[in-house]
Design a protein around this motif. Structure first.
Motif, PDB file in Angstrom:
ATOM      1  N   ALA A   1      42.408 -17.620 116.204  1.00 30.36           N
ATOM      2  CA  ALA A   1      42.247 -16.164 116.045  1.00 30.36           C
ATOM      3  C   ALA A   1      42.913 -15.450 117.208  1.00 30.36           C
ATOM      4  O   ALA A   1      43.052 -16.013 118.277  1.00 30.36           O
ATOM      5  N   GLN A   2      43.333 -14.254 116.963  1.00 31.99           N
ATOM      6  CA  GLN A   2      43.968 -13.497 118.042  1.00 31.99           C
ATOM      7  C   GLN A   2      43.165 -12.240 118.319  1.00 31.99           C
ATOM      8  O   GLN A   2      42.410 -11.761 117.506  1.00 31.99           O
ATOM      9  N   LYS A   3      43.358 -11.725 119.512  1.00 32.12           N
ATOM     10  CA  LYS A   3      42.573 -10.566 119.913  1.00 32.12           C
ATOM     11  C   LYS A   3      43.342  -9.774 120.944  1.00 32.12           C
ATOM     12  O   LYS A   3      44.035 -10.335 121.787  1.00 32.12           O
ATOM     13  N   VAL A   4      43.228  -8.504 120.854  1.00 34.86           N
ATOM     14  CA  VAL A   4      43.860  -7.623 121.830  1.00 34.86           C
ATOM     15  C   VAL A   4      42.794  -6.717 122.411  1.00 34.86           C
ATOM     16  O   VAL A   4      42.094  -6.042 121.659  1.00 34.86           O
ATOM     17  N   THR A   5      42.661  -6.703 123.706  1.00 30.18           N
ATOM     18  CA  THR A   5      41.624  -5.916 124.377  1.00 30.18           C
ATOM     19  C   THR A   5      42.236  -4.838 125.243  1.00 30.18           C
ATOM     20  O   THR A   5      43.038  -5.121 126.131  1.00 30.18           O
ATOM     21  N   GLN A   6      41.853  -3.626 124.956  1.00 35.21           N
ATOM     22  CA  GLN A   6      42.194  -2.498 125.811  1.00 35.21           C
ATOM     23  C   GLN A   6      40.868  -1.948 126.321  1.00 35.21           C
ATOM     24  O   GLN A   6      40.207  -1.186 125.658  1.00 35.21           O
ATOM     25  N   ALA A   7      40.493  -2.386 127.505  1.00 34.27           N
ATOM     26  CA  ALA A   7      39.160  -2.096 128.008  1.00 34.27           C
ATOM     27  C   ALA A   7      38.970  -0.622 128.363  1.00 34.27           C
ATOM     28  O   ALA A   7      37.852  -0.104 128.341  1.00 34.27           O
ATOM     29  N   GLN A   8      40.049   0.057 128.684  1.00 36.03           N
ATOM     30  CA  GLN A   8      39.963   1.473 129.058  1.00 36.03           C
ATOM     31  C   GLN A   8      39.943   2.328 127.784  1.00 36.03           C
ATOM     32  O   GLN A   8      40.930   2.417 127.077  1.00 36.03           O
ATOM     33  N   THR A   9      38.819   2.954 127.532  1.00 38.68           N
ATOM     34  CA  THR A   9      38.718   3.784 126.333  1.00 38.68           C
ATOM     35  C   THR A   9      39.446   5.105 126.542  1.00 38.68           C
ATOM     36  O   THR A   9      40.169   5.578 125.666  1.00 38.68           O
ATOM     37  N   GLU A  10      39.218   5.692 127.716  1.00 30.09           N
ATOM     38  CA  GLU A  10      39.832   6.987 128.007  1.00 30.09           C
ATOM     39  C   GLU A  10      40.123   7.085 129.494  1.00 30.09           C
ATOM     40  O   GLU A  10      39.331   6.651 130.317  1.00 30.09           O
ATOM     41  N   ILE A  11      41.284   7.630 129.807  1.00 26.28           N
ATOM     42  CA  ILE A  11      41.679   7.847 131.199  1.00 26.28           C
ATOM     43  C   ILE A  11      42.141   9.284 131.343  1.00 26.28           C
ATOM     44  O   ILE A  11      42.895   9.778 130.508  1.00 26.28           O
TER      45      ILE A  11
END
Lengths: 116, 118
Positions: free
Chosen positions: A1-11
Motif C-alpha cells: 500500500a502507498q501513502k502520502v502524508t502532509q502533516a501541515q494542515t495550514e500554514i
C-alpha cells in the motif's frame, strides 16, 4: 500500500517569508514518481513538478525549490520570498505501478496563507 | 501538457436530480480519469474512463451512481445520479500525458465542476 502524508494542515506566513511544505511518502516500489500540485481558490489543480525515484537531484524553479530525499522518504517544497499569490492549497502526490497502470495517491493537502 | 475543459464550471442542484459533467481534452488520450474532492478534502479517484470499454470504478463508487461515457479519445462525461447533499464536491477530470509509467508521464487536471446539492 502507498501513502502520502502532509502533516501541515495550514500554514500562515507574512509576505516575503520563506516557507517549506512537507511531504512524506510510503511505498514498497523502487520505481515511483512524486508530484506537487497547486490548487488556488479558483479550484483548478496546477501541476508544479514531477520527480522520478531514480533522480534525487534537487530542483529550483524561480522562487520554488524541491528537496527530494529517498533516505527519509520526503519530498519537501520550499517557496522563497512568498507572495500573496502563492496562497493556495498544495498537494503532494505519489504515483506507482498498480494492476491498472500507474495510480496517483494524493496527500491531504497543505493550505498556505500568505498575508500582505 | 494537455488543455482540459469542463462544463459546467459550477451548478446548484436539487436533491434527487442528476447532473452530467462534460470533459473535453485538446488531444487524443487513452484514459481519462474522474476525481471527486469533497469540501476541505483531498482528491479521490472515482473511475478511469477507457475509450471503447466500460469504465473501471474504484472501491466505494458504482456505475449506477456515477455512470460514465467515453465516446471518443477526446471526450468523456460523468453523471452524478440521484444526488444528495453528500455529493456536494468539486468533480475533476484528468488525463495523463507521456508514456504510461514512463519518466515523463504527468497527470493534468481540468478546472473542475463545483457542485452544490440542496
Amino acid at each position: 500500500a502507498q501513502k502520502v502524508t502532509q502533516a501541515q494542515t495550514e500554514i500562515s506566513v507574512v509576505e516575503k517569508e520563506d516557507v517549506t511544505l512537507d511531504c512524506v511518502y510510503e511505498t514498497r516500489d523502487t520505481t515511483y514518481y512524486l508530484f506537487w500540485y497547486k490548487q488556488p481558490p479558483s479550484g483548478e489543480l496546477v501541476f508544479l513538478i514531477r520527480r522520478n525515484s531514480f533522480d534525487e537531484q534537487n530542483e529550483i524553479s524561480g522562487r520554488y525549490s524541491w528537496n527530494f530525499q529517498k533516505s527519509t522518504s520526503s519530498f519537501n517544497f520550499t517557496i522563497t520570498a512568498s507572495q500573496v499569490v502563492d496562497s493556495a492549497v498544495y498537494f503532494c502526490a505519489l504515483s506507482e505501478a498498480s494492476n491498472n497502470g500507474y495510480k496517483y495517491i494524493f496527500g491531504t493537502g497543505t493550505r498556505l496563507k500568505v498575508l500582505a | 501538457s494537455a488543455v482540459i475543459s469542463q462544463k459546467p464550471s459550477r451548478d446548484i442542484c436539487q436533491r434527487g436530480t442528476s447532473l452530467t459533467i462534460q470533459c473535453q481534452v485538446d488531444s487524443q488520450v487513452t484514459m481519462m480519469f474522474w476525481y471527486r474532492q469533497q469540501p476541505g478534502q483531498s482528491l479521490t479517484l472515482i473511475a478511469t474512463a477507457n475509450q471503447g470499454s466500460e469504465a473501471t470504478y474504484e472501491s466505494g463508487f458504482v456505475i449506477d451512481k456515477f455512470p460514465i461515457s467515453r465516446p471518443n479519445l477526446t471526450f468523456s462525461t460523468l453523471t452524478v445520479s440521484n444526488m444528495s447533499p453528500e455529493d456536494s464536491s468539486i468533480y475533476l477530470c484528468s488525463v495523463k500525458t507521456g508514456m504510461s509509467g514512463g519518466a515523463m508521464e504527468t497527470q493534468y487536471f481540468g478546472p473542475g465542476t463545483r457542485l452544490l446539492v440542496l
